[in-house]
Design an enzyme around this catalytic site. Sequence first.
Site, PDB file in Angstrom:
ATOM      1  N   ASN A 208     -23.041  26.305 -15.097  1.00  0.00           N
ATOM      2  CA  ASN A 208     -22.431  26.988 -16.227  1.00  0.00           C
ATOM      3  C   ASN A 208     -22.326  26.256 -17.270  1.00  0.00           C
ATOM      4  OD1 ASN A 208     -19.905  25.308 -16.007  1.00  0.00           O
ATOM      5  ND2 ASN A 208     -19.021  26.348 -14.591  1.00  0.00           N
ATOM      6  N   GLU A 211     -20.369  22.973 -17.610  1.00  0.00           N
ATOM      7  CA  GLU A 211     -20.960  22.079 -16.757  1.00  0.00           C
ATOM      8  C   GLU A 211     -22.013  21.439 -17.446  1.00  0.00           C
ATOM      9  OE1 GLU A 211     -19.716  23.695 -12.196  1.00  0.00           O
ATOM     10  OE2 GLU A 211     -21.712  24.034 -13.224  1.00  0.00           O
ATOM     11  N   ASP A 278     -21.639  30.946  -6.729  1.00  0.00           N
ATOM     12  CA  ASP A 278     -22.235  31.140  -5.537  1.00  0.00           C
ATOM     13  C   ASP A 278     -23.163  32.260  -5.210  1.00  0.00           C
ATOM     14  OD1 ASP A 278     -20.919  28.645  -4.755  1.00  0.00           O
ATOM     15  OD2 ASP A 278     -19.155  29.768  -4.262  1.00  0.00           O
TER      16      ASP A 278
END
Length: 336
Positions: A208, A211, A278
């Site tokens: 993301n 991150e 996920d």
Amino acid sequence: MQQEYHDALSGMQGRDILVIGDMVADIYLDGRISRISREAPVLVLEQAGEKVVAGGAANVVNNIATLGGAVHAAGLVGRDESADGLRAILAKNGADVRGLISDESRPTISKTRIIAGGRATVSQQIVRIDKESKEPVHPVIEAELRAYIESVLPTVEGVVISDYGSGTVTEGLQTLLIDYCRAKGIPSIVDSRYAVCRFSGIGYVKQNDAELAAAVGRELATTEDIIRAAEELREELHAKGVLVTRGELGMVLVENGAVHEIPVSDKSEVFDVSGAGDTCVATVILALAAGAEPALAARLSNIASGIAVRKLGTSTVSVRELAEAVEKQHPEYPSK
């Protein structure tokens, strides 16, 4: 366009995928507010329910299963109720759970959320209790996990490394998987929360925007900043592509020589972003394993993530839901 989506969704069915990473039991304890404690100024709750949900790498496994993949779960669990709950959840959806290796010296990674509410109040999370071992994986346990991985690799068509920072993916296992995928031309993707720069040689990277900013060590204020940072990371890891998720701003996929900006697929109300990453990773690896172009895999994952964020808590997306969402956004796509 419609034929691309049809071929990708059809091709995703039955693809053999290995997921290795930090398997997490997300536990929700629901309590009804009874009174204020006499011992301290805190709420007294009467437990009204308890639910265990697959989290972390286990949520990737669950999403691959519900999207039609044949998935192998590889990771560590304890000898406890949380491990039993995870195995039951994943096996119910058809996942192979033989690779969930029991280690009695460590607990199953769990995140217990205490939810408080009353008849006239909205339920909300008041505290979260995390449990995990900080000790390195014992060599005997690592060897057992490695043996399982080596036993299933000959059948695998895609590999996911889901690294939440809990130590399941050792350097030895990482090297085994990356080298194997490169040698065999098998699609691979890593989703690493804190240490993505260690995964040199991986096929694709999912991050993301926060991150990615942490990985490159600077603020990323604009789309151009994100594209430059993603290309830097791609070059550093010798990866084929970096997929950056940006919440309400959609996604950016950076390949060698190509940039794809993908807007949010559905601007309906967002209920919960938990686990949407996920779902994204699960969709990407299945589409890549089916032979889809990376940009198409990213667009499909964008649609699937848009379904996931409209559900409460970590959740899965079914292939039927994804097909219906694709048809809604691309009416020329024929629903099956």
